[in-house]
Design a protein around this motif. Structure first.
Motif, PDB file in Angstrom:
ATOM      1  N   HIS A  19      40.408  38.994  42.555  1.00 35.48           N
ATOM      2  CA  HIS A  19      40.421  38.319  41.249  1.00 35.48           C
ATOM      3  C   HIS A  19      39.001  38.078  40.757  1.00 35.48           C
ATOM      4  N   ARG A  20      38.106  37.749  41.688  1.00 43.54           N
ATOM      5  CA  ARG A  20      36.702  37.536  41.320  1.00 43.54           C
ATOM      6  C   ARG A  20      36.094  38.831  40.764  1.00 43.54           C
ATOM      7  N   THR A  21      36.476  39.965  41.372  1.00 48.32           N
ATOM      8  CA  THR A  21      36.003  41.267  40.896  1.00 48.32           C
ATOM      9  C   THR A  21      36.545  41.537  39.498  1.00 48.32           C
ATOM     10  N   TYR A  22      37.811  41.177  39.273  1.00 51.23           N
ATOM     11  CA  TYR A  22      38.409  41.353  37.947  1.00 51.23           C
ATOM     12  C   TYR A  22      37.662  40.518  36.904  1.00 51.23           C
ATOM     13  N   VAL A  23      37.347  39.279  37.244  1.00 51.28           N
ATOM     14  CA  VAL A  23      36.638  38.389  36.307  1.00 51.28           C
ATOM     15  C   VAL A  23      35.278  38.988  35.940  1.00 51.28           C
ATOM     16  N   GLU A  24      34.588  39.550  36.927  1.00 47.00           N
ATOM     17  CA  GLU A  24      33.305  40.203  36.672  1.00 47.00           C
ATOM     18  C   GLU A  24      33.493  41.428  35.779  1.00 47.00           C
ATOM     19  N   ALA A  25      34.550  42.199  36.020  1.00 44.19           N
ATOM     20  CA  ALA A  25      34.839  43.382  35.206  1.00 44.19           C
ATOM     21  C   ALA A  25      35.125  42.999  33.759  1.00 44.19           C
ATOM     22  N   GLU A  26      35.832  41.888  33.580  1.00 45.84           N
ATOM     23  CA  GLU A  26      36.181  41.414  32.232  1.00 45.84           C
ATOM     24  C   GLU A  26      34.936  40.926  31.494  1.00 45.84           C
ATOM     25  N   ARG A  27      34.014  40.352  32.238  1.00 46.60           N
ATOM     26  CA  ARG A  27      32.785  39.803  31.645  1.00 46.60           C
ATOM     27  C   ARG A  27      31.860  40.904  31.132  1.00 46.60           C
ATOM     28  N   ARG A  28      31.917  42.083  31.771  1.00 46.62           N
ATOM     29  CA  ARG A  28      31.037  43.182  31.396  1.00 46.62           C
ATOM     30  C   ARG A  28      31.511  43.885  30.122  1.00 46.62           C
ATOM     31  N   LYS A  29      30.576  44.542  29.471  1.00 45.77           N
ATOM     32  CA  LYS A  29      30.918  45.295  28.264  1.00 45.77           C
ATOM     33  C   LYS A  29      31.739  46.526  28.640  1.00 45.77           C
ATOM     34  N   GLY A  30      32.569  46.974  27.702  1.00 47.16           N
ATOM     35  CA  GLY A  30      33.351  48.189  27.938  1.00 47.16           C
ATOM     36  C   GLY A  30      34.771  47.902  28.362  1.00 47.16           C
ATOM     37  N   THR A  87      37.774  47.045  30.547  1.00 42.07           N
ATOM     38  CA  THR A  87      37.884  46.200  31.745  1.00 42.07           C
ATOM     39  C   THR A  87      38.453  46.969  32.934  1.00 42.07           C
ATOM     40  N   GLY A  88      39.452  47.836  32.692  1.00 39.01           N
ATOM     41  CA  GLY A  88      40.045  48.618  33.779  1.00 39.01           C
ATOM     42  C   GLY A  88      39.036  49.561  34.417  1.00 39.01           C
ATOM     43  N   GLU A  89      38.242  50.234  33.575  1.00 35.99           N
ATOM     44  CA  GLU A  89      37.202  51.130  34.076  1.00 35.99           C
ATOM     45  C   GLU A  89      36.138  50.340  34.842  1.00 35.99           C
ATOM     46  N   ASN A  90      35.771  49.178  34.300  1.00 34.64           N
ATOM     47  CA  ASN A  90      34.784  48.320  34.979  1.00 34.64           C
ATOM     48  C   ASN A  90      35.296  47.875  36.343  1.00 34.64           C
ATOM     49  N   LEU A  91      36.602  47.570  36.403  1.00 32.22           N
ATOM     50  CA  LEU A  91      37.201  47.085  37.646  1.00 32.22           C
ATOM     51  C   LEU A  91      37.106  48.128  38.759  1.00 32.22           C
ATOM     52  N   VAL A  92      37.541  49.358  38.481  1.00 32.29           N
ATOM     53  CA  VAL A  92      37.484  50.390  39.530  1.00 32.29           C
ATOM     54  C   VAL A  92      36.037  50.750  39.862  1.00 32.29           C
ATOM     55  N   GLY A  93      35.154  50.670  38.851  1.00 28.32           N
ATOM     56  CA  GLY A  93      33.733  50.934  39.100  1.00 28.32           C
ATOM     57  C   GLY A  93      33.134  49.924  40.054  1.00 28.32           C
ATOM     58  N   LEU A  94      33.484  48.653  39.882  1.00 29.49           N
ATOM     59  CA  LEU A  94      32.997  47.595  40.776  1.00 29.49           C
ATOM     60  C   LEU A  94      33.563  47.747  42.187  1.00 29.49           C
ATOM     61  N   LEU A  95      34.835  48.106  42.274  1.00 31.39           N
ATOM     62  CA  LEU A  95      35.462  48.291  43.590  1.00 31.39           C
ATOM     63  C   LEU A  95      34.810  49.448  44.347  1.00 31.39           C
TER      64      LEU A  95
END
Length: 205
Positions: A71-82, A84-92
């Motif tokens: 969930h913390r990773t999701y919150v970070e993904a949501e905070r970033r530009k672009g 959110t789904g793409e940001n999420l898998v990128g962070l993982l």
């Protein structure tokens, strides 16, 4: 260090898919769910059920990530530009254990977590034993000392089971890997269809 709380292939049977694309997966022989009611006909999932399933599948793929970490990773993904789904898998995929796995230094995501935890990895010349450490483009991951001779590592590198994606540049002779860039969903070699957009919907409720 979080401890694995259930058999790693139980997720495969619950989802009815070979999540990690491994030949040992029980789904290859039994496509129905685990337990005495596993062969019952399944009802149609609600929208919530579909979203939950997508979240559990993506979270489970990366091994022993806790709900809090995910969930913390999701919150970070949501905070970033672009997206959110793409940001999420990128962070993982930027997690150190994920990069070690993608580099084929170990056979499974579970082994990658343990390998990092045991201190067998350097990042830019410094020892890092935190699996969730976030790699940045250009970071060089190196297998330390005697770990280079471990049967686990040598067998994984020689295995034809997986290919190394192009966002990771591996030098087998030096036992190093460079994290070239943060990947997009289409770049990641998931053995099954992942739907991070449904994960975003799940957390956006």
């Amino acid at each position: 260090m979080s401890k694995r709380s259930e058999a790693k292939y139980k997720l495969d049977r619950r989802m009815g898919e070979n999540i990690w694309g491994r030949p040992k997966s029980p789904v290859n022989k039994r496509e129905y769910g685990p337990g005495q009611h596993g062969q019952r006909r399944k009802g149609k999932l609600s929208d919530f059920g579909v979203q939950l399933r997508a979240k559990q599948k993506l979270k489970g793929y990366y091994g022993n990530i806790t709900e809090k970490q995910f969930h913390r990773t999701y919150v970070e993904a949501e905070r970033r530009k672009g997206d959110t789904g793409e940001n999420l898998v990128g962070l993982l995929e930027s997690r150190l254990d994920a990069v070690v796995y993608r580099s084929k230094f170990v056979p499974t995501v579970f082994a990658a977590r343990q390998f990092v935890n045991h201190g067998h990895v350097n990042v830019n010349g410094r020892r890092v034993n935190i699996p969730s450490f976030r790699c940045k483009p250009g970071d060089v991951i190196e297998i330390r000392g005697k770990a280079r001779e471990m049967a686990l590592v040598l067998e994984a590198l020689q295995s034809a089971e997986r290919d190394i994606p192009d966002y990771v540049d591996v030098d087998v002779n030096k036992m190093t890997s460079t994290f070239v860039r943060i990947p997009r969903l289409g770049d990641i070699p998931y053995p099954v269809h992942m739907e991070p957009n449904l994960v975003v919907e799940f957390y956006s409720r």
